[in-house]
Scaffold this motif. Structure first.
Motif, short mmCIF file in Angstrom:
data_model
loop_
_atom_site.label_atom_id
_atom_site.label_comp_id
_atom_site.label_asym_id
_atom_site.label_seq_id
_atom_site.Cartn_x
_atom_site.Cartn_y
_atom_site.Cartn_z
N SER A 138 -24.04 15.18 -4.06
CA SER A 138 -24.14 13.72 -3.90
C SER A 138 -25.57 13.27 -3.62
N SER A 139 -26.47 14.21 -3.33
CA SER A 139 -27.86 13.86 -3.08
C SER A 139 -28.76 15.04 -3.42
N VAL A 140 -30.04 14.74 -3.58
CA VAL A 140 -31.03 15.79 -3.83
C VAL A 140 -32.29 15.44 -3.06
N THR A 141 -32.96 16.45 -2.52
CA THR A 141 -34.19 16.25 -1.75
C THR A 141 -35.35 16.95 -2.44
N ILE A 142 -36.44 16.20 -2.67
CA ILE A 142 -37.68 16.78 -3.18
C ILE A 142 -38.59 16.94 -1.97
N PRO A 143 -38.89 18.17 -1.58
CA PRO A 143 -39.65 18.38 -0.32
C PRO A 143 -41.05 17.80 -0.39
N ALA A 144 -41.58 17.44 0.77
CA ALA A 144 -42.96 16.97 0.87
C ALA A 144 -43.90 18.00 0.25
N GLY A 145 -44.84 17.53 -0.56
CA GLY A 145 -45.79 18.43 -1.21
C GLY A 145 -45.32 18.99 -2.52
N LYS B 267 -44.03 13.03 2.70
CA LYS B 267 -42.70 13.15 3.31
C LYS B 267 -41.68 13.52 2.23
N ASP B 268 -40.53 14.06 2.67
CA ASP B 268 -39.46 14.37 1.72
C ASP B 268 -39.02 13.12 0.97
N ALA B 269 -38.67 13.30 -0.29
CA ALA B 269 -38.06 12.23 -1.08
C ALA B 269 -36.57 12.54 -1.21
N VAL B 270 -35.73 11.60 -0.78
CA VAL B 270 -34.28 11.81 -0.79
C VAL B 270 -33.64 10.82 -1.76
N LEU B 271 -32.83 11.35 -2.68
CA LEU B 271 -32.19 10.53 -3.71
C LEU B 271 -30.68 10.68 -3.62
N GLY B 272 -29.97 9.55 -3.63
CA GLY B 272 -28.52 9.58 -3.68
C GLY B 272 -28.04 9.54 -5.13
N LEU B 273 -27.05 10.35 -5.45
CA LEU B 273 -26.58 10.47 -6.83
C LEU B 273 -25.15 9.97 -6.96
N ARG B 274 -24.82 9.45 -8.13
CA ARG B 274 -23.45 8.97 -8.38
C ARG B 274 -23.15 9.06 -9.87
N LEU B 275 -21.87 9.01 -10.17
CA LEU B 275 -21.41 8.99 -11.55
C LEU B 275 -21.37 7.54 -12.02
N ALA B 276 -22.08 7.24 -13.10
CA ALA B 276 -22.11 5.86 -13.60
C ALA B 276 -20.72 5.43 -14.04
N SER B 277 -20.42 4.16 -13.81
CA SER B 277 -19.07 3.65 -14.10
C SER B 277 -18.83 3.39 -15.57
N ALA B 278 -19.88 3.29 -16.37
CA ALA B 278 -19.71 2.97 -17.80
C ALA B 278 -20.50 3.95 -18.65
N VAL B 279 -20.00 4.21 -19.84
CA VAL B 279 -20.68 5.05 -20.82
C VAL B 279 -20.75 4.27 -22.13
N PRO B 280 -21.55 4.71 -23.10
CA PRO B 280 -21.62 4.00 -24.39
C PRO B 280 -20.24 3.81 -25.01
N SER B 281 -20.10 2.74 -25.77
CA SER B 281 -18.80 2.36 -26.32
C SER B 281 -18.22 3.41 -27.27
N ASP B 282 -19.07 4.25 -27.85
CA ASP B 282 -18.56 5.27 -28.77
C ASP B 282 -18.20 6.57 -28.07
N LYS B 283 -18.23 6.57 -26.72
CA LYS B 283 -17.90 7.77 -25.94
C LYS B 283 -16.74 7.48 -24.99
N ILE B 284 -16.08 8.54 -24.57
CA ILE B 284 -15.02 8.46 -23.56
C ILE B 284 -15.62 8.94 -22.24
N ALA B 285 -15.40 8.19 -21.18
CA ALA B 285 -15.94 8.59 -19.87
C ALA B 285 -15.22 9.85 -19.39
N LEU B 286 -16.00 10.88 -19.09
CA LEU B 286 -15.43 12.09 -18.53
C LEU B 286 -14.88 11.75 -17.15
#
Length: 403
Positions: free
Chosen positions: A202-209, A174-193
C-alpha cells in the motif's frame, strides 16, 4: 621566296597560333573548380529563443532559428552562467544541419549537481560557425528546493508478476513516502482486473539519499473469463517533499485466453445411481462449486479444444442467469440439509408437466431451451467448476454416457 609567298606563310602561322590559343583557353575553362556551387551563398543569421521563461520539472527547450535556408551546417557553441556547468544537460556545441532552418534542443537540470535556492540560468551562443549571431542569449528561472518530482515505471506483467519502480528527479535529505492504490477506472477497451486479484504494497519509501525504490505486484488471473484486462496502480498520496511527475500511474495489461484443461475422464469422479449423476466431493477438490453439463456427442469432438471451450461457456452462460443460479443453490442446500454427503446435480429446472423437478439429471440444453435426453443417444457429460464469482475454471472433467 617572293614577297607574296612570305605574306601567305605569316598568315598561316597566325591562324595556327590563334587555334592553339583557343584550345588552350577551352582547356583552362574546363578545369575551373566547380566542387562547391554554394560557396558564395549569403551567410545566414542565427538567433536563440525559448518558449518559456522557466524550467518546468527541471526541463526546458531552446529554439535555434536561421534567417534563411543554406546548403551547409551551422555549428553553435554555448556558454552557461548562473548554475554549475555539470548541473545542466546542454552540449558544448550544437549543429543545425544543412537544409534546416529551425532546430529545437531540449535542456535539463540535474538538481543533485547544484545548491538549493532561486537561480537564473543564462545560456549564450558564444560562437556560430557558418552564421552571424543576432540574438545570442536566453534566461531561464529555476527554484531548487529539497523537493523532488516522482515518476513510476513498470516492467509489465509476466507470468502474473510485475515490478514497479519509483524514480525521484533528485536525491532528498529525508525519506520520500508514497501511498499506492488501484485506480478505479481503466481504458474503455479493457476490463478492470478485480481488486481482489491484484496484490501489492500500500506504500513505498524511497530512502533519503536514494533516487529509486521498487515493489512487486502479483495478478491472479485464475478463473477469469477471456478478455483484455488492465490494473492501473497509481500514486495516491505524497509526502511533503515529493510532487507528482509526468507519470504517476503504472498500467498493467494482460490478455486472458480461456484454455480448458482436462483433469480426468475416469468414472471414479462420477456416480450414476437410480437416475441421478453424483459428484464425489471427497475425490475432487479442484473447484468451489460443481455443475454437470450434458451435451449430445454429435455437438462436437472432445479432442476439439474450441468445442470444449464453447461447451463450458454454454454451461457458464446458463449458471450465470439469476433464476438458474438460485435453483442450483437451493437444490444443493436442500440435499445437504437432508444428509447427503454426495450431492446429485445436473441442469436444474422446474418442469410443471413432470411435477417440478429440480436437479433432474436427464436434461440438457439445445438451441431452444431445456429438453429431455433421448434414449439411446450418447452424451458428453462435463463436470464444470465455478468459483464464488461464478467464473468457470479452466480444469474440467468429462465422461461419455449413453442414455
Amino acid at each position: 621566296m617572293n614577297t607574296e609567298s612570305l605574306m601567305n606563310m605569316k598568315k598561316h602561322i597566325s591562324l595556327y597560333m590563334a587555334a592553339v590559343l583557343a584550345v588552350g583557353g577551352l582547356a583552362l575553362s574546363c578545369s575551373k573548380d566547380t566542387s562547391n556551387p554554394y560557396k558564395d551563398e549569403k551567410e545566414p543569421e542565427v538567433s536563440l529563443t525559448t518558449p518559456s521563461s522557466a524550467f518546468v520539472q527541471d526541463k526546458a527547450e531552446l529554439v535555434l532559428t536561421l534567417s534563411h535556408y543554406v546548403h551547409k551546417d551551422v555549428v553553435v557553441t554555448f556558454a552557461v552562467d548562473g548554475i554549475e556547468r555539470a548541473a545542466i544537460d546542454l552540449p558544448e556545441t550544437f549543429t543545425i544541419e544543412a537544409g534546416a532552418v529551425t532546430k529545437t534542443l531540449p535542456v535539463q537540470v540535474d538538481e543533485d549537481e547544484t545548491t538549493i535556492g532561486n537561480k537564473t540560468i543564462a545560456i549564450t551562443m558564444a560562437e556560430a560557425d557558418g552564421a552571424k549571431i543576432v540574438n545570442d542569449r536566453v534566461s531561464l528561472g529555476i527554484k531548487v528546493e529539497d523537493i523532488a518530482f516522482v515518476n513510476v515505471s513498470t516492467t509489465g506483467l509476466n507470468a502474473g508478476k510485475a515490478t514497479l519502480t519509483f524514480t525521484l528527479s533528485k536525491k532528498l535529505t529525508k525519506d520520500a513516502v508514497l501511498g499506492l492504490r488501484l485506480a478505479s477506472a481503466v481504458p474503455s477497451d479493457k476490463i478492470a482486473l478485480p481488486a481482489a486479484n491484484v496484490s501489492f504494497a500500500s506504500s513505498v519509501t524511497i530512502p533519503a539519499g536514494a533516487r529509486t525504490a521498487s515493489i512487486d505486484v502479483e495478478a491472479d488471473t485464475a478463473g477469469l473469463p477471456e478478455g483484455a484486462y488492465e490494473a492501473d496502480i497509481e500514486i495516491g498520496s505524497f509526502s511533503d517533499n515529493v510532487v507528482a511527475g509526468s507519470t504517476v500511474k503504472a498500467a498493467l495489461s494482460i490478455n486472458i485466453g480461456f484454455k480448458p484443461t482436462l483433469q480426468s475422464n475416469q468414472i471414479m469422479y462420477f456416480q450414476y445411481y437410480n437416475y441421478y449423476w453424483y459428484v464425489n466431493y471427497d475425490k475432487v477438490e479442484t473447484h468451489d462449486s460443481f455443475f454437470l453439463w450434458p451435451e449430445p456427442a454429435t455437438a462436437g469432438s472432445l479432442s476439439d479444444a474450441e468445442y470444449v471451450k464453447a461447451a463450458l461457456y454454454r454451461c457458464r452462460d446458463f449458471i450465470q442467469k439469476e433464476s438458474n443460479r438460485k435453483a442450483v443453490q437451493d437444490y444443493w442446500d436442500s440435499m445437504r440439509a437432508s444428509g447427503y454427503t454426495s450431492v446429485p446435480t445436473s441442469t436444474p429446472i422446474a418442469r410443471s408437466a413432470a411435477g417440478a423437478y429440480l436437479g433432474w439429471p436427464e436434461l440438457f440444453v439445445d438451441g431452444t431451451g431445456v429438453v429431455d435426453m433421448t434414449k439411446g443417444t450418447t452424451y458428453h457429460v462435463f463436470m464444470v467448476g465455478f468459483d464464488a464469482n461464478l467464473n468457470v475454471s479452466e480444469s474440467y472433467f468429462v465422461i461419455s454416457y449413453t442414455e
